[in-house]
Design a protein around this motif. Sequence first.
Motif, mmCIF file in Angstrom:
data_model
loop_
_atom_site.group_PDB
_atom_site.id
_atom_site.type_symbol
_atom_site.label_atom_id
_atom_site.label_comp_id
_atom_site.label_asym_id
_atom_site.label_seq_id
_atom_site.Cartn_x
_atom_site.Cartn_y
_atom_site.Cartn_z
ATOM 1 N N THR A 229 0.821 -1.216 0.000
ATOM 2 C CA THR A 229 0.000 0.000 0.000
ATOM 3 C C THR A 229 0.855 1.265 0.000
ATOM 4 O O THR A 229 0.347 2.359 0.246
ATOM 5 C CB THR A 229 -0.919 0.023 1.229
ATOM 6 N N GLU A 230 2.154 1.115 -0.270
ATOM 7 C CA GLU A 230 3.044 2.274 -0.206
ATOM 8 C C GLU A 230 2.744 3.258 -1.331
ATOM 9 O O GLU A 230 2.233 2.887 -2.394
ATOM 10 C CB GLU A 230 4.502 1.825 -0.287
ATOM 11 N N THR A 231 3.055 4.516 -1.060
ATOM 12 C CA THR A 231 2.970 5.575 -2.068
ATOM 13 C C THR A 231 4.350 6.203 -2.193
ATOM 14 O O THR A 231 5.130 6.197 -1.233
ATOM 15 C CB THR A 231 1.945 6.643 -1.674
ATOM 16 N N LEU A 232 4.644 6.768 -3.342
ATOM 17 C CA LEU A 232 5.952 7.377 -3.554
ATOM 18 C C LEU A 232 6.213 8.518 -2.574
ATOM 19 O O LEU A 232 7.300 8.566 -1.966
ATOM 20 C CB LEU A 232 6.082 7.860 -4.996
ATOM 21 N N PRO A 233 5.263 9.459 -2.366
ATOM 22 C CA PRO A 233 5.540 10.525 -1.383
ATOM 23 C C PRO A 233 5.791 9.970 0.015
ATOM 24 O O PRO A 233 6.682 10.445 0.723
ATOM 25 C CB PRO A 233 4.268 11.381 -1.427
ATOM 26 N N GLY A 234 5.004 8.968 0.416
ATOM 27 C CA GLY A 234 5.191 8.389 1.737
ATOM 28 C C GLY A 234 6.543 7.731 1.888
ATOM 29 O O GLY A 234 7.231 7.915 2.903
ATOM 30 N N VAL A 235 6.954 6.971 0.893
ATOM 31 C CA VAL A 235 8.259 6.310 0.934
ATOM 32 C C VAL A 235 9.374 7.340 1.006
ATOM 33 O O VAL A 235 10.340 7.186 1.773
ATOM 34 C CB VAL A 235 8.437 5.398 -0.298
ATOM 35 N N LEU A 236 9.264 8.407 0.229
ATOM 36 C CA LEU A 236 10.298 9.441 0.213
ATOM 37 C C LEU A 236 10.392 10.163 1.554
ATOM 38 O O LEU A 236 11.491 10.427 2.050
ATOM 39 C CB LEU A 236 10.019 10.436 -0.905
ATOM 40 N N VAL A 237 9.245 10.468 2.175
ATOM 41 C CA VAL A 237 9.244 11.172 3.457
ATOM 42 C C VAL A 237 9.868 10.294 4.540
ATOM 43 O O VAL A 237 10.740 10.742 5.302
ATOM 44 C CB VAL A 237 7.812 11.583 3.852
ATOM 45 N N HIS A 238 9.428 9.058 4.619
ATOM 46 C CA HIS A 238 9.954 8.149 5.642
ATOM 47 C C HIS A 238 11.455 7.909 5.448
ATOM 48 O O HIS A 238 12.238 7.937 6.410
ATOM 49 C CB HIS A 238 9.218 6.818 5.596
ATOM 50 N N THR A 239 11.836 7.669 4.202
ATOM 51 C CA THR A 239 13.248 7.397 3.919
ATOM 52 C C THR A 239 14.112 8.613 4.227
ATOM 53 O O THR A 239 15.202 8.489 4.802
ATOM 54 C CB THR A 239 13.424 6.983 2.451
ATOM 55 N N ALA A 240 13.623 9.798 3.852
ATOM 56 C CA ALA A 240 14.384 11.022 4.109
ATOM 57 C C ALA A 240 14.535 11.261 5.610
ATOM 58 O O ALA A 240 15.609 11.664 6.078
ATOM 59 C CB ALA A 240 13.696 12.213 3.451
#
Length: 263
Positions: A229-240
């Motif tokens: 269920t991941e989204t690109l913005p969510g992945v980027l925020v968490h990873t950052a």
Amino acid sequence: MDALARARSAPAFRELGYWLFRYRRTWRGSIVISVANPLLFLTALGLGLGKLINHNHSEYLHVPYVRFILPGMLVAAVMQTAFLEAAGPVMDAARPRGSYRAATATPLAPADILYGHLMYWALRAVQNAILFTGVSVLFGAVSPYRAPLLVPIALLVAVAFATPAAAWAVTVTRPSQVTAVFRFAVLPLYMFSGTFFPIEQLPAWLRPVAWATPLWHGVDLCRTVALGTETLPGVLVHTAYLAAMAAAGLAVARRTYRRTLHV
């Protein structure tokens, strides 16, 4: 071959070799624990308690509880191991008769000692994540196609917690300080990170606090990837967020290692 030989002779790899040599005596017990923990957690919480939760059809859960809790338990276990591996051992190694002091008498610089130990923590995190996800696949808690994606997430979480822990622990002189931080800072994160239940079940005023914790970012990233269920913005925020925490911890650790080990 020449490049590989040069890499192995790099100062940081010599420090890594020391910790791997020590690990030769404890690896069997470590692997047993890495397999036993997910077995116990998934059996008791996922399949045992999970049956009651699934039967009551919680409005906050849209998947079986065992699939919900698995990513949270993986990240929480990695966080705990990273702190324990980077706090107590670093404090002991930085003592007057510790291994860090012996290493500083060699051509190794404080940064080499830090990087070598950091590589050891990274290897331990990858080992634990592979074993944890392997057991989880057998339980059907995560798709075998999604499971490999959780390993780099676990590695990022481990580095994000290990570097600031090491930066602080190298300056610590009393074991009680490590125990206090673990008891009153690390363990409470379990309850406010979405590990066992969705953040939405917390009081509204407490949710922003939970969203600001690093463990929640790791849990949410791992869970969304595990469930697809991941989204690109969510992945980027968490990873950052986690990468920034790791980078900041590493920068501070370089300074505290230099100041402490050059005394």
